[in-house]
Motif scaffolding. Structure first.
Motif, PDB file in Angstrom:
ATOM      1  N   PHE A 271      59.107  37.634  47.581  1.00  0.00           N
ATOM      2  CA  PHE A 271      57.654  37.594  47.447  1.00  0.00           C
ATOM      3  C   PHE A 271      57.172  36.173  47.217  1.00  0.00           C
ATOM      4  CE2 PHE A 271      58.404  41.948  45.422  1.00  0.00           C
ATOM      5  CZ  PHE A 271      58.205  42.612  46.621  1.00  0.00           C
ATOM      6  N   THR A 272      55.909  35.931  47.522  1.00  0.00           N
ATOM      7  CA  THR A 272      55.255  34.715  47.068  1.00  0.00           C
ATOM      8  C   THR A 272      55.014  34.866  45.561  1.00  0.00           C
ATOM      9  OG1 THR A 272      52.928  35.402  47.241  1.00  0.00           O
ATOM     10  CG2 THR A 272      54.002  34.643  49.273  1.00  0.00           C
ATOM     11  N   HIS A 273      54.442  33.858  44.948  1.00  0.00           N
ATOM     12  CA  HIS A 273      54.132  33.957  43.520  1.00  0.00           C
ATOM     13  C   HIS A 273      53.070  35.014  43.248  1.00  0.00           C
ATOM     14  CE1 HIS A 273      51.362  31.176  45.364  1.00  0.00           C
ATOM     15  NE2 HIS A 273      50.610  31.080  44.290  1.00  0.00           N
ATOM     16  N   TYR A 274      52.311  35.427  44.277  1.00  0.00           N
ATOM     17  CA  TYR A 274      51.362  36.525  44.106  1.00  0.00           C
ATOM     18  C   TYR A 274      52.114  37.852  43.957  1.00  0.00           C
ATOM     19  CZ  TYR A 274      47.820  33.329  46.155  1.00  0.00           C
ATOM     20  OH  TYR A 274      46.991  32.284  46.441  1.00  0.00           O
ATOM     21  N   GLY A 275      53.023  38.104  44.879  1.00  0.00           N
ATOM     22  CA  GLY A 275      53.800  39.333  44.810  1.00  0.00           C
ATOM     23  C   GLY A 275      54.664  39.395  43.566  1.00  0.00           C
ATOM     24  N   ASP A 276      55.201  38.249  43.164  1.00  0.00           N
ATOM     25  CA  ASP A 276      55.994  38.209  41.931  1.00  0.00           C
ATOM     26  C   ASP A 276      55.167  38.650  40.730  1.00  0.00           C
ATOM     27  OD1 ASP A 276      58.355  37.337  43.113  1.00  0.00           O
ATOM     28  OD2 ASP A 276      57.930  35.214  42.773  1.00  0.00           O
ATOM     29  N   GLN A 277      53.902  38.221  40.687  1.00  0.00           N
ATOM     30  CA  GLN A 277      53.035  38.594  39.567  1.00  0.00           C
ATOM     31  C   GLN A 277      52.656  40.071  39.622  1.00  0.00           C
ATOM     32  OE1 GLN A 277      49.924  35.538  38.503  1.00  0.00           O
ATOM     33  NE2 GLN A 277      50.811  34.489  40.276  1.00  0.00           N
ATOM     34  N   MET A 278      52.499  40.606  40.822  1.00  0.00           N
ATOM     35  CA  MET A 278      52.234  42.036  40.947  1.00  0.00           C
ATOM     36  C   MET A 278      53.444  42.833  40.467  1.00  0.00           C
ATOM     37  SD  MET A 278      50.610  44.196  44.127  1.00  0.00           S
ATOM     38  CE  MET A 278      51.874  43.759  45.331  1.00  0.00           C
ATOM     39  N   MET A 279      54.625  42.284  40.682  1.00  0.00           N
ATOM     40  CA  MET A 279      55.842  42.931  40.196  1.00  0.00           C
ATOM     41  C   MET A 279      55.861  42.942  38.672  1.00  0.00           C
ATOM     42  SD  MET A 279      58.522  44.345  41.536  1.00  0.00           S
ATOM     43  CE  MET A 279      60.121  44.952  40.989  1.00  0.00           C
ATOM     44  N   VAL A 280      55.442  41.852  38.059  1.00  0.00           N
ATOM     45  CA  VAL A 280      55.355  41.807  36.590  1.00  0.00           C
ATOM     46  C   VAL A 280      54.369  42.862  36.084  1.00  0.00           C
ATOM     47  CG1 VAL A 280      54.713  40.410  34.585  1.00  0.00           C
ATOM     48  CG2 VAL A 280      55.983  39.368  36.474  1.00  0.00           C
ATOM     49  N   LEU A 281      53.247  42.992  36.785  1.00  0.00           N
ATOM     50  CA  LEU A 281      52.252  44.000  36.400  1.00  0.00           C
ATOM     51  C   LEU A 281      52.834  45.396  36.493  1.00  0.00           C
ATOM     52  CD1 LEU A 281      49.383  44.847  35.637  1.00  0.00           C
ATOM     53  CD2 LEU A 281      48.744  44.650  38.055  1.00  0.00           C
ATOM     54  N   LEU A 282      53.566  45.679  37.567  1.00  0.00           N
ATOM     55  CA  LEU A 282      54.189  46.993  37.727  1.00  0.00           C
ATOM     56  C   LEU A 282      55.201  47.246  36.616  1.00  0.00           C
ATOM     57  CD1 LEU A 282      54.378  49.486  39.640  1.00  0.00           C
ATOM     58  CD2 LEU A 282      56.266  48.306  40.792  1.00  0.00           C
ATOM     59  N   GLU A 283      56.011  46.250  36.307  1.00  0.00           N
ATOM     60  CA  GLU A 283      57.013  46.407  35.261  1.00  0.00           C
ATOM     61  C   GLU A 283      56.377  46.568  33.882  1.00  0.00           C
ATOM     62  OE1 GLU A 283      59.314  42.875  36.007  1.00  0.00           O
ATOM     63  OE2 GLU A 283      60.849  44.023  37.096  1.00  0.00           O
ATOM     64  N   SER A 284      55.230  45.959  33.684  1.00  0.00           N
ATOM     65  CA  SER A 284      54.579  46.028  32.375  1.00  0.00           C
ATOM     66  C   SER A 284      54.071  47.421  32.047  1.00  0.00           C
ATOM     67  CB  SER A 284      53.414  45.028  32.308  1.00  0.00           C
ATOM     68  OG  SER A 284      52.252  45.512  32.980  1.00  0.00           O
ATOM     69  N   MET A 285      53.919  48.264  33.045  1.00  0.00           N
ATOM     70  CA  MET A 285      53.368  49.603  32.817  1.00  0.00           C
ATOM     71  C   MET A 285      54.435  50.661  32.616  1.00  0.00           C
ATOM     72  SD  MET A 285      50.126  49.834  35.380  1.00  0.00           S
ATOM     73  CE  MET A 285      51.120  49.618  36.859  1.00  0.00           C
ATOM     74  N   SER A 286      55.691  50.288  32.706  1.00  0.00           N
ATOM     75  CA  SER A 286      56.779  51.253  32.626  1.00  0.00           C
ATOM     76  C   SER A 286      56.686  52.086  31.353  1.00  0.00           C
ATOM     77  CB  SER A 286      58.121  50.522  32.672  1.00  0.00           C
ATOM     78  OG  SER A 286      59.191  51.439  32.591  1.00  0.00           O
ATOM     79  N   GLY A 287      56.453  53.368  31.535  1.00  0.00           N
ATOM     80  CA  GLY A 287      56.467  54.311  30.423  1.00  0.00           C
ATOM     81  C   GLY A 287      55.159  54.549  29.710  1.00  0.00           C
ATOM     82  N   SER A 288      54.205  53.579  29.771  1.00  0.00           N
ATOM     83  CA  SER A 288      53.020  53.763  28.935  1.00  0.00           C
ATOM     84  C   SER A 288      51.720  53.251  29.540  1.00  0.00           C
ATOM     85  CB  SER A 288      53.257  53.067  27.587  1.00  0.00           C
ATOM     86  OG  SER A 288      53.615  51.713  27.774  1.00  0.00           O
ATOM     87  N   GLY A 289      51.667  52.995  30.818  1.00  0.00           N
ATOM     88  CA  GLY A 289      50.431  52.574  31.445  1.00  0.00           C
ATOM     89  C   GLY A 289      50.102  51.110  31.187  1.00  0.00           C
ATOM     90  N   PHE A 290      48.903  50.720  31.566  1.00  0.00           N
ATOM     91  CA  PHE A 290      48.507  49.319  31.478  1.00  0.00           C
ATOM     92  C   PHE A 290      48.034  48.966  30.076  1.00  0.00           C
ATOM     93  CE2 PHE A 290      45.089  46.130  31.602  1.00  0.00           C
ATOM     94  CZ  PHE A 290      45.810  45.045  32.096  1.00  0.00           C
ATOM     95  N   ASP A 291      48.511  47.831  29.589  1.00  0.00           N
ATOM     96  CA  ASP A 291      48.048  47.255  28.335  1.00  0.00           C
ATOM     97  C   ASP A 291      47.892  45.759  28.574  1.00  0.00           C
ATOM     98  OD1 ASP A 291      49.027  45.727  25.658  1.00  0.00           O
ATOM     99  OD2 ASP A 291      47.878  47.534  25.157  1.00  0.00           O
ATOM    100  N   ALA A 292      46.698  45.233  28.356  1.00  0.00           N
ATOM    101  CA  ALA A 292      46.407  43.837  28.687  1.00  0.00           C
ATOM    102  C   ALA A 292      47.300  42.872  27.913  1.00  0.00           C
ATOM    103  CB  ALA A 292      44.934  43.532  28.411  1.00  0.00           C
TER     104      ALA A 292
END
Length: 299
Positions: free
Chosen positions: A58-79
């Motif tokens: 991925f570009t650095h954009y896709g890499d950041q989207m991957m971080v966002l996806l990983e951040s939601m594992s198990g409990s949804g989005f938290d800023a």
């Protein structure tokens, strides 16, 4: 709505970024033609911006989207969790640091609250990460919109960037609900954005649907800004509403910041047509393919 189309909205955005990597930020489209011809496969990056990346990354954009996806594992989005993981990710990142990233990290390092450290960048890239949220909030519009705006604000606190995240979140939700892509774009404009700061940009994209893509995106601008990227993304969705693959290829062939435009178009068109529309080679050829599938299964 089916799980297949929810998954395709996420995968569609990721493959768009991976396909863009080879020619990302190549603005001279003649160079793309001469070096690669029609880009229908993943390639190593042509520019020095993504040194060290390989085809399927991925570009650095896709890499950041991957971080966002990983951040939601198990409990949804938290800023706060996303911001913390985003900061940690960049602590030893070997890829490109754009201005928005540098500014946000600088503010975080200076002691500002992690969720209040954003740049004022008007790049579309902040909003373009939102596809990851569809995996969790496909059934709740207000939560999807709220999370889309919040994740954008971590790095890009700009009115038109936040409005773009809002607009495309509502659009993909409508598409998952059964509306055709072009109708969803128009309805979202009419009901929520007719008096907004991005109304004219959305209209430009919609009105360009019968025009040549390369010429149209050159006219809008190939740059990273919302002013250039938003109408380009709307054009791609409108013109290729029934053809995911062609939309992705034509996006890349138009040059410039093809990643941000493509991630949004890939999300909406993936939501419209499901996994069958996404070439198998693009799915399996992503370096992070198995990791993404595992995360989506969890979510």
């Amino acid at each position: 709505m089916t799980d297949n189309r929810i998954k395709a909205a996420v995968i569609g955005a990721f493959v768009a970024d991976a396909l863009s990597l080879g020619v990302h930020w190549v603005y001279n489209t003649d160079v793309i033609d001469k070096k690669l011809g029609r880009v229908e496969h993943y390639y190593d990056p042509m520019t020095s911006y993504h040194t060290g990346k390989k085809a399927g990354d991925f570009t650095h954009y896709g890499d950041q989207m991957m971080v966002l996806l990983e951040s939601m594992s198990g409990s949804g989005f938290d800023a706060n969790r996303f911001a913390d993981m985003w900061r940690t990710f960049f602590a030893d990142y070997g890829g490109y640091f754009d201005k928005a990233t540098k500014t946000t990290l600088k503010n975080m390092d200076a002691g500002k609250d992690l969720t209040e450290s954003a740049s004022d960048s008007d790049d579309l890239a902040g909003a373009s990460r939102l596809a990851a949220l569809v995996s969790v909030y496909h059934g709740n519009l207000e939560q999807l919109v709220g999370a889309a705006r919040a994740q954008t604000r971590i790095t890009h606190n700009n009115d038109r960037g936040l409005s773009s995240a809002d607009f495309f979140a509502r659009t993909v939700f409508a598409v998952l609900g059964g509306q055709p892509p072009q109708a969803a774009l128009q309805a979202t404009l009419d009901t929520h954005f007719s008096d907004s700061s991005i109304a004219s940009l959305i209209t430009m994209g919609l009105e360009s649907r019968d025009r040549d893509t390369r010429e149209t995106i050159a006219e809008f601008g190939q740059m990273c800004s919302v002013e250039a990227g938003l109408p380009g993304a709307v054009h791609l969705i409108s013109r290729y509403a029934d053809d995911f693959k062609t939309a992705m290829v034509e996006n890349v062939m138009a040059g410039g910041d093809s990643s941000a435009r493509g991630m949004i178009a890939g999300m909406v068109l993936g939501a419209a047509h499901g996994m069958v529309a996404i070439p198998e080679a693009w799915q399996t050829g992503m370096t992070a393919s198995q990791r993404i599938s595992a995360l989506l299964d969890q979510l």
